[in-house]
Scaffold this motif. Structure first.
Motif, short mmCIF file in Angstrom:
data_model
loop_
_atom_site.label_atom_id
_atom_site.label_comp_id
_atom_site.label_asym_id
_atom_site.label_seq_id
_atom_site.Cartn_x
_atom_site.Cartn_y
_atom_site.Cartn_z
N PRO A 77 0.74 -1.26 -0.12
CA PRO A 77 0.02 0.09 -0.15
C PRO A 77 0.80 1.31 0.07
O PRO A 77 1.94 1.40 0.73
CB PRO A 77 -0.67 -0.15 1.30
N PHE A 78 0.41 2.25 -0.74
CA PHE A 78 1.07 3.69 -0.75
C PHE A 78 0.13 4.61 -0.19
O PHE A 78 -0.96 4.73 -0.97
CB PHE A 78 1.65 4.01 -2.08
N TRP A 79 0.20 5.07 1.13
CA TRP A 79 -0.82 5.63 1.88
C TRP A 79 -1.13 7.05 1.08
O TRP A 79 -0.22 7.88 0.94
CB TRP A 79 -0.45 5.76 3.22
N LEU A 80 -2.41 7.30 0.99
CA LEU A 80 -2.66 8.76 0.26
C LEU A 80 -2.53 9.66 1.29
O LEU A 80 -2.83 9.42 2.58
CB LEU A 80 -4.11 8.52 -0.23
N THR A 81 -2.15 10.94 0.72
CA THR A 81 -1.97 11.89 1.54
C THR A 81 -1.90 13.23 1.03
O THR A 81 -2.79 13.42 -0.12
CB THR A 81 -0.49 11.71 2.35
N VAL A 82 -1.90 14.27 1.68
CA VAL A 82 -2.12 15.78 1.33
C VAL A 82 -0.72 16.36 1.08
O VAL A 82 0.48 15.94 1.90
CB VAL A 82 -2.98 16.59 2.08
N THR A 83 -0.24 17.20 0.25
CA THR A 83 1.16 17.75 0.13
C THR A 83 1.19 18.98 0.77
O THR A 83 2.41 19.52 0.66
CB THR A 83 1.39 17.88 -1.35
N GLU A 84 0.16 19.70 1.22
CA GLU A 84 0.51 20.86 2.07
C GLU A 84 0.07 20.71 3.35
O GLU A 84 -0.55 19.76 3.79
CB GLU A 84 -0.41 22.11 1.35
N ASP A 85 0.28 21.87 4.27
CA ASP A 85 -0.01 21.93 5.61
C ASP A 85 -1.68 21.91 5.95
O ASP A 85 -2.11 23.20 5.79
CB ASP A 85 0.60 22.85 6.48
N VAL A 86 -2.31 20.84 6.22
CA VAL A 86 -3.80 20.85 6.33
C VAL A 86 -3.93 20.56 7.61
O VAL A 86 -3.79 19.59 8.24
CB VAL A 86 -4.41 20.09 5.30
N PRO A 87 -5.11 21.18 8.27
CA PRO A 87 -5.28 20.97 9.62
C PRO A 87 -6.15 19.49 9.60
O PRO A 87 -6.93 19.24 8.69
CB PRO A 87 -6.32 21.83 10.13
N LEU A 88 -5.71 18.79 10.88
CA LEU A 88 -6.10 17.43 11.21
C LEU A 88 -7.63 17.63 11.07
O LEU A 88 -8.07 18.33 11.60
CB LEU A 88 -5.70 16.74 12.06
N GLY A 89 -8.33 16.55 10.50
CA GLY A 89 -9.73 16.58 10.61
C GLY A 89 -10.62 17.14 9.38
O GLY A 89 -11.88 17.15 9.25
N THR A 90 -9.80 17.72 8.55
CA THR A 90 -10.32 18.64 7.26
C THR A 90 -11.12 17.74 6.54
O THR A 90 -10.44 16.56 6.14
CB THR A 90 -9.18 19.38 6.71
N LYS A 91 -12.14 17.87 6.02
CA LYS A 91 -13.07 17.28 5.24
C LYS A 91 -12.38 17.17 3.82
O LYS A 91 -11.87 18.19 3.33
CB LYS A 91 -14.24 17.65 5.12
N ILE A 92 -12.50 15.91 3.18
CA ILE A 92 -11.81 15.69 1.77
C ILE A 92 -13.23 15.75 0.88
O ILE A 92 -14.28 15.02 1.12
CB ILE A 92 -11.30 14.43 1.73
N LYS A 93 -13.17 16.89 -0.13
CA LYS A 93 -14.39 16.77 -0.84
C LYS A 93 -14.20 16.22 -2.22
O LYS A 93 -13.26 16.10 -2.94
CB LYS A 93 -14.66 18.17 -0.78
#
Length: 95
Positions: A79-95
């Motif tokens: 598995p290659f874990w999906l992530t975000v590349t910028e500093d996003v607050p934890l708990g932010t919803k993904i749309k």
């Protein structure tokens, strides 16, 4: 789906491909089963920012209650874990 951080990872007795993890969703922490343990050392997972599906019913896997699922791209079995590349607050919803 929400942005989460893996806080801790611990082995599950008798299991080599999954581990128990705790994730931080900003306003709460949840236990989750993390697959691919044969490819990653615990210290490679702790601190990683991941994408978690959190609106699932809790499920018991290998005697551990998992209340989220982490998203990964699979190449073969790893598995290659999906992530975000910028500093996003934890708990932010993904749309």
């Amino acid at each position: 789906m929400r942005v989460a951080k893996i806080l801790s990872v611990e082995p599950i007795p008798g299991k080599s491909k999954i581990v128990k993890g705790t994730i931080d969703l900003g306003n709460e922490k949840r236990d989750v089963i993390i697959g691919g343990a044969q490819y990653y050392k615990p210290e490679e997972l702790v601190g990683r920012i991941v994408i978690a599906l959190v609106n699932l019913e809790p499920r018991s896997i290998a005697g551990v209650e998992s209340s989220a699922m982490l998203f990964a791209a699979d190449s073969g079995e790893k598995p290659f874990w999906l992530t975000v590349t910028e500093d996003v607050p934890l708990g932010t919803k993904i749309k």
